[in-house]
Scaffold this active site. Structure first.
Site, PDB file in Angstrom:
ATOM      1  N   GLU A  21      94.568  59.142  52.075  1.00 54.48           N
ATOM      2  CA  GLU A  21      95.336  60.247  52.291  1.00 54.48           C
ATOM      3  C   GLU A  21      95.669  60.505  53.672  1.00 54.48           C
ATOM      4  O   GLU A  21      95.045  60.322  54.420  1.00 54.48           O
ATOM      5  CB  GLU A  21      94.940  61.133  51.498  1.00 54.48           C
ATOM      6  CG  GLU A  21      93.421  61.879  51.887  1.00 54.48           C
ATOM      7  CD  GLU A  21      93.449  63.396  51.856  1.00 54.48           C
ATOM      8  OE1 GLU A  21      94.628  64.122  52.479  1.00 54.48           O
ATOM      9  OE2 GLU A  21      92.523  63.813  51.819  1.00 54.48           O
ATOM     10  N   LYS A  83     102.952  69.446  53.603  1.00 53.00           N
ATOM     11  CA  LYS A  83     101.941  68.942  52.932  1.00 53.00           C
ATOM     12  C   LYS A  83     102.450  68.523  51.423  1.00 53.00           C
ATOM     13  O   LYS A  83     102.973  69.391  50.957  1.00 53.00           O
ATOM     14  CB  LYS A  83     101.026  70.223  52.695  1.00 53.00           C
ATOM     15  CG  LYS A  83      99.680  69.894  51.705  1.00 53.00           C
ATOM     16  CD  LYS A  83      98.870  71.064  51.916  1.00 53.00           C
ATOM     17  CE  LYS A  83      97.822  70.860  50.599  1.00 53.00           C
ATOM     18  NZ  LYS A  83      96.755  72.089  50.735  1.00 53.00           N
ATOM     19  N   VAL A 103      95.536  64.438  47.911  1.00 51.26           N
ATOM     20  CA  VAL A 103      95.030  63.394  46.920  1.00 51.26           C
ATOM     21  C   VAL A 103      95.831  62.913  45.667  1.00 51.26           C
ATOM     22  O   VAL A 103      96.109  62.000  45.383  1.00 51.26           O
ATOM     23  CB  VAL A 103      93.678  63.764  46.265  1.00 51.26           C
ATOM     24  CG1 VAL A 103      92.965  63.314  45.316  1.00 51.26           C
ATOM     25  CG2 VAL A 103      92.562  64.067  47.595  1.00 51.26           C
ATOM     26  N   LYS A 158      85.624  69.895  47.092  1.00 54.77           N
ATOM     27  CA  LYS A 158      85.524  70.659  48.057  1.00 54.77           C
ATOM     28  C   LYS A 158      84.386  71.803  47.912  1.00 54.77           C
ATOM     29  O   LYS A 158      84.711  72.516  46.860  1.00 54.77           O
ATOM     30  CB  LYS A 158      86.801  71.049  48.925  1.00 54.77           C
ATOM     31  CG  LYS A 158      87.501  69.877  49.672  1.00 54.77           C
ATOM     32  CD  LYS A 158      88.547  70.732  50.369  1.00 54.77           C
ATOM     33  CE  LYS A 158      89.750  69.586  51.028  1.00 54.77           C
ATOM     34  NZ  LYS A 158      90.354  68.837  49.905  1.00 54.77           N
TER      35      LYS A 158
HETATM   36  N1  PSU Z   1      89.676  65.744  52.242  1.00 57.25           N
HETATM   37  C1  PSU Z   1      89.405  66.306  53.527  1.00 57.25           C
HETATM   38  N2  PSU Z   1      90.198  67.331  53.965  1.00 57.25           N
HETATM   39  C2  PSU Z   1      91.391  67.882  53.394  1.00 57.25           C
HETATM   40  C3  PSU Z   1      91.869  67.289  52.059  1.00 57.25           C
HETATM   41  C4  PSU Z   1      90.799  66.291  51.691  1.00 57.25           C
HETATM   42  O1  PSU Z   1      88.359  66.042  54.113  1.00 57.25           O
HETATM   43  O2  PSU Z   1      92.152  68.683  53.978  1.00 57.25           O
HETATM   44  C5  PSU Z   1      93.105  67.573  51.423  1.00 57.25           C
HETATM   45  C6  PSU Z   1      93.221  66.640  50.499  1.00 57.25           C
HETATM   46  O3  PSU Z   1      94.473  65.832  50.716  1.00 57.25           O
HETATM   47  C7  PSU Z   1      93.352  67.329  49.103  1.00 57.25           C
HETATM   48  C8  PSU Z   1      93.878  68.578  49.439  1.00 57.25           C
HETATM   49  O4  PSU Z   1      94.236  66.593  48.232  1.00 57.25           O
HETATM   50  O5  PSU Z   1      93.174  68.769  50.660  1.00 57.25           O
HETATM   51  C9  PSU Z   1      93.676  69.462  48.481  1.00 57.25           C
HETATM   52  O6  PSU Z   1      94.459  70.759  48.320  1.00 57.25           O
HETATM   53  P1  PSU Z   1      94.945  71.743  47.505  1.00 57.25           P
HETATM   54  O7  PSU Z   1      93.691  72.527  47.214  1.00 57.25           O
HETATM   55  O8  PSU Z   1      96.027  72.547  48.047  1.00 57.25           O
HETATM   56  O9  PSU Z   1      95.456  70.822  46.166  1.00 57.25           O
END
Ligand code: PSU
Ligand code: MN
Length: 302
Positions: A21, A83, A103, A158
């Site tokens: 990604e 994004k 992702v 996360k």
């Molecule tokens: N992995 C990392 N750092 C990131 C991300 C993933 O080490 O910033 C990103 C990925 O692209 C994931 C996104 O899909 O953060 C999630 O964002 P949201 O919570 O707005 O869906």
């Protein structure tokens, strides 16, 4: 609309392409670590005998196998790359924009291109709520995982998320969660979530067999999450203190939607004196290496 590089096209035929990604490059990490991360991940995949396929939106075209020059373009904050979640792809393409893919978007593009293995840092999931009146923020990563035949190799969800709620959502969506070298769900910068995993594997050949059974024998259309503990974890207690402060500030500022994750990651980086960034770099590279090994093992089963 989807431009697949010649090298990646050949690797897809041989079953050795690994998607990466690029939201982590455009939004997740500060320069110069963002470009460094992209290059380290690509090298780790090559060292495993596989071919990296960074997914991105460049000038309104979806590229699979972004060049180093294209990655540099995403990594430069002055150029304002967007994004791209899965639902943003069409609009960003029509507008001729540049974007890093999350992702969710990367899963969709990888599946469309025929790539079965994908490496990232930590997936998105169900965000924590300070009060029940706050809106529920659920990453589109989860729904895409449930409907694309892609194996996502990550260090778990996360740690900024509501981890139990994220795990429940994955169960409801029918997404298998496999621990790799761990019986506990890792949570990005930290290896201790307190959540036990039912399925643990210690070698990639077994993971590849599970993928074949899931997709080819059982005919499931969903993705599979492979969770690898971070090689340089931070302590859960330290991370939790920083998260409470950061989520409190995000709530006061009424941050929501796609701004929330980048904001929280940036606050944790400040609070830890940059140690979350180092941990993030290490785990990204480690996940890329495991994904490369999984792709090679999966190719050997064909
Ligand atoms: N992995 C990392 N750092 C990131 C991300 C993933 O080490 O910033 C990103 C990925 O692209 C994931 C996104 O899909 O953060 C999630 O964002 P949201 O919570 O707005 O869906
Ligand atoms: Mn969200």
């Amino acid at each position: 609309m989807i431009a697949i590089s010649e090298e990646v096209r050949r690797a897809i035929e041989g079953g050795t392409a690994v998607a990466l990604e690029t939201s982590v490059v455009a939004q997740g990490l500060p320069p110069p670590h963002n470009l460094d991360a992209a290059r380290r991940c690509a090298r780790a995949i090559r060292d495993a005998g596989a071919v990296p396929a960074a997914v991105a939106v460049i000038g309104g075209r979806i590229v699979v196998g972004a060049t180093d020059a294209e990655l540099q373009r995403l990594a430069d904050p002055a150029l304002g790359a967007a994004k791209a979640g899965v639902r943003d792809l069409a609009a960003l393409c029509a507008a001729g924009r540049d974007a890093g893919t999350t992702v969710s978007a990367t899963c969709a593009v990888a599946a469309r291109a025929g790539i079965r293995v994908f490496a990232t840092g930590g997936i998105g999931g169900v965000h924590r709520r300070g009060a029940p009146t706050e809106p529920l923020d659920v990453s589109s990563d989860l729904l895409e995982l449930s409907r694309r035949q892609v194996c996502v190799v990550c260090a778990g969800p996360k740690v900024i998320l509501d981890l139990p709620a994220t795990v429940e959502a994955l169960e409801a969506l029918g997404v298998p969660v496999l621990g790799f070298g761990s019986s506990e769900l890792p949570a990005f910068f930290t290896d201790s979530s307190g959540i036990r995993l039912e399925h643990r594997f210690d070698d990639v050949a077994s993971v590849a067999r599970a993928l074949r059974i899931h997709w080819d024998e059982l005919g499931h259309g969903s993705g599979v999450l492979v969770c690898v503990p971070p090689p340089a974890p931070l302590s859960r207690a330290e991370v939790e203190r920083a998260i409470s402060a950061a989520t409190g500030e995000a709530a006061r500022r009424k941050l929501a939607g796609k701004e929330l994750t980048p904001f929280l990651l940036a606050r944790l980086a400040e609070a830890s004196g940059g140690r979350t960034v180092q941990s993030n770099l290490e785990l990204l590279e480690n996940n890329a290496r495991v994904a490369g090994d999984v792709a090679v093992a999966l190719g050997a089963l064909r």
